[in-house]
Design a protein around this motif. Structure first.
Motif, short mmCIF file in Angstrom:
data_model
loop_
_atom_site.label_atom_id
_atom_site.label_comp_id
_atom_site.label_asym_id
_atom_site.label_seq_id
_atom_site.Cartn_x
_atom_site.Cartn_y
_atom_site.Cartn_z
N PHE A 36 2.75 4.48 13.87
CA PHE A 36 3.34 3.14 13.91
C PHE A 36 2.41 2.21 14.66
CE2 PHE A 36 6.36 0.14 16.12
CZ PHE A 36 6.54 -0.68 15.02
N ASN A 37 2.17 1.08 14.07
CA ASN A 37 1.31 0.07 14.68
C ASN A 37 2.15 -1.18 14.94
OD1 ASN A 37 -0.59 -1.86 15.31
ND2 ASN A 37 -1.51 -1.92 13.27
N PRO A 38 2.63 -1.34 16.18
CA PRO A 38 3.57 -2.44 16.47
C PRO A 38 2.93 -3.82 16.29
CG PRO A 38 2.95 -1.31 18.50
CD PRO A 38 2.36 -0.52 17.37
N VAL A 39 1.61 -3.91 16.40
CA VAL A 39 0.95 -5.21 16.29
C VAL A 39 1.15 -5.79 14.89
CG1 VAL A 39 -1.27 -6.40 16.42
CG2 VAL A 39 -0.75 -4.54 18.01
N CYS A 40 1.07 -4.90 13.90
CA CYS A 40 1.12 -5.35 12.50
C CYS A 40 2.41 -4.94 11.82
CB CYS A 40 -0.09 -4.75 11.78
SG CYS A 40 -0.29 -5.24 10.08
N GLY A 41 3.09 -3.91 12.37
CA GLY A 41 4.31 -3.41 11.73
C GLY A 41 4.05 -2.29 10.73
N ASP A 42 2.83 -1.78 10.71
CA ASP A 42 2.50 -0.69 9.78
C ASP A 42 3.19 0.60 10.20
OD1 ASP A 42 0.48 -2.36 8.58
OD2 ASP A 42 -0.86 -1.80 10.22
N ARG A 43 3.74 1.30 9.20
CA ARG A 43 4.32 2.62 9.41
C ARG A 43 3.76 3.58 8.38
NH1 ARG A 43 8.75 2.93 12.71
NH2 ARG A 43 9.63 0.89 13.17
N GLY A 65 3.19 -0.80 5.00
CA GLY A 65 2.26 -1.46 5.90
C GLY A 65 1.43 -2.48 5.16
N CYS A 66 0.50 -3.04 5.90
CA CYS A 66 -0.36 -4.05 5.29
C CYS A 66 -1.33 -3.39 4.32
CB CYS A 66 -1.10 -4.82 6.37
SG CYS A 66 -2.31 -3.84 7.25
N SER A 67 -2.01 -4.20 3.56
CA SER A 67 -2.88 -3.68 2.51
C SER A 67 -4.00 -2.81 3.08
CB SER A 67 -3.47 -4.84 1.72
OG SER A 67 -4.12 -5.74 2.58
N ILE A 68 -4.50 -3.15 4.25
CA ILE A 68 -5.60 -2.36 4.82
C ILE A 68 -5.12 -0.98 5.24
CG2 ILE A 68 -7.14 -2.20 6.83
CD1 ILE A 68 -7.45 -5.29 6.53
N CYS A 69 -3.95 -0.93 5.85
CA CYS A 69 -3.37 0.35 6.27
C CYS A 69 -3.08 1.24 5.06
CB CYS A 69 -2.10 0.07 7.06
SG CYS A 69 -1.25 1.56 7.58
N MET A 70 -2.49 0.67 4.04
CA MET A 70 -2.12 1.46 2.86
C MET A 70 -3.38 1.94 2.11
SD MET A 70 1.23 1.76 2.65
CE MET A 70 1.21 1.99 4.41
N VAL A 122 -8.36 -6.80 15.29
CA VAL A 122 -6.92 -6.53 15.20
C VAL A 122 -6.61 -5.62 14.02
CG1 VAL A 122 -4.66 -7.60 14.77
CG2 VAL A 122 -6.27 -8.68 16.33
N ARG A 123 -7.41 -5.76 12.96
CA ARG A 123 -7.15 -4.98 11.75
C ARG A 123 -7.72 -3.56 11.83
NH1 ARG A 123 -5.29 -8.42 7.96
NH2 ARG A 123 -4.00 -6.66 7.44
N ILE A 124 -8.60 -3.31 12.79
CA ILE A 124 -9.18 -1.97 12.91
C ILE A 124 -8.06 -0.96 13.15
CG2 ILE A 124 -10.66 -0.49 14.34
CD1 ILE A 124 -12.53 -2.90 14.69
N LYS A 125 -7.06 -1.36 13.96
CA LYS A 125 -5.90 -0.48 14.21
C LYS A 125 -5.17 -0.14 12.92
CE LYS A 125 -4.25 -0.80 18.90
NZ LYS A 125 -4.86 -1.92 19.65
N CYS A 126 -5.09 -1.13 12.02
CA CYS A 126 -4.42 -0.91 10.74
C CYS A 126 -5.15 0.18 9.95
CB CYS A 126 -4.42 -2.19 9.91
SG CYS A 126 -3.62 -3.58 10.73
N ALA A 127 -6.47 0.09 9.92
CA ALA A 127 -7.27 1.06 9.16
C ALA A 127 -7.21 2.44 9.81
CB ALA A 127 -8.71 0.58 9.06
ZN ZN Z 1 -1.74 -3.63 9.37
#
Ligand code: ZN
Length: 142
Positions: A36-43, A65-70, A122-127
């Motif tokens: 879970f990434n609370p900054v972006c809401g990715d799960r 999650g966001c497109s980068i996470c997925m 910020v998006r590195i966490k998503c990836a």
């Molecule tokens: Zn994200």
């Protein structure tokens, strides 16, 4: 980066977003973990099986999650499938070093399409989120 390369990377990312690989429930997984990434809401909910030789024959994910996470999760499952636990943990470390901009570290195949994300801390966490879930799953915490 030339425009041609960046367009190609965009297309790879969009392809994984439209058609995420291994996006399904795995029956009877040997290991699983939540990211879970609370900054972006990715799960991300990650599931995998480990066979007797220590290989990972199946790895699946679900989540929102966001497109980068997925896209990162989709690419990761393709990269990890068939690898051993040790190889997979090595790939996690390699990908993390790559995203954090460590010199001399590279990745292969579709994962290179995530290189542009390095410019947006910020998006590195998503990836990284699906990869951290993989590490947790492999290290045996449930
Ligand atoms: Zn994200």
């Amino acid at each position: 980066m030339t425009e041609g390369v960046s367009t190609l990377y965009q297309e790879i990312l969009m392809d994984h977003q439209r058609d995420p690989r291994n996006f399904r429930v795995l029956e009877n997984p040997d290991r699983e973990a939540e990211g879970f990434n609370p900054v972006c809401g990715d799960r991300v909910h990650l599931q995998l099986s480990l066979d007797a030789s220590g290989k990972i024959p199946h790895i699946c994910f679900q989540g929102d999650g966001c497109s980068i996470c997925m896209a990162s999760a989709s690419m990761m499952t393709e990269e990890i499938q068939g690898k051993t636990r040790e190889e997979a943990l090595g790939l996690v470390e390699n990908f993390r070093s790559f995203m954090q901009g460590q010199e001399g570290v590279s990745v292969e195949g579709d994962l290179l399409a995530l290189e542009g994300v390095k410019r947006f801390p910020v998006r590195i966490k998503c990836a990284l989120l699906p990869w951290m879930a993989l590490k947790e799953a492999l290290e045996g915490r449930k």
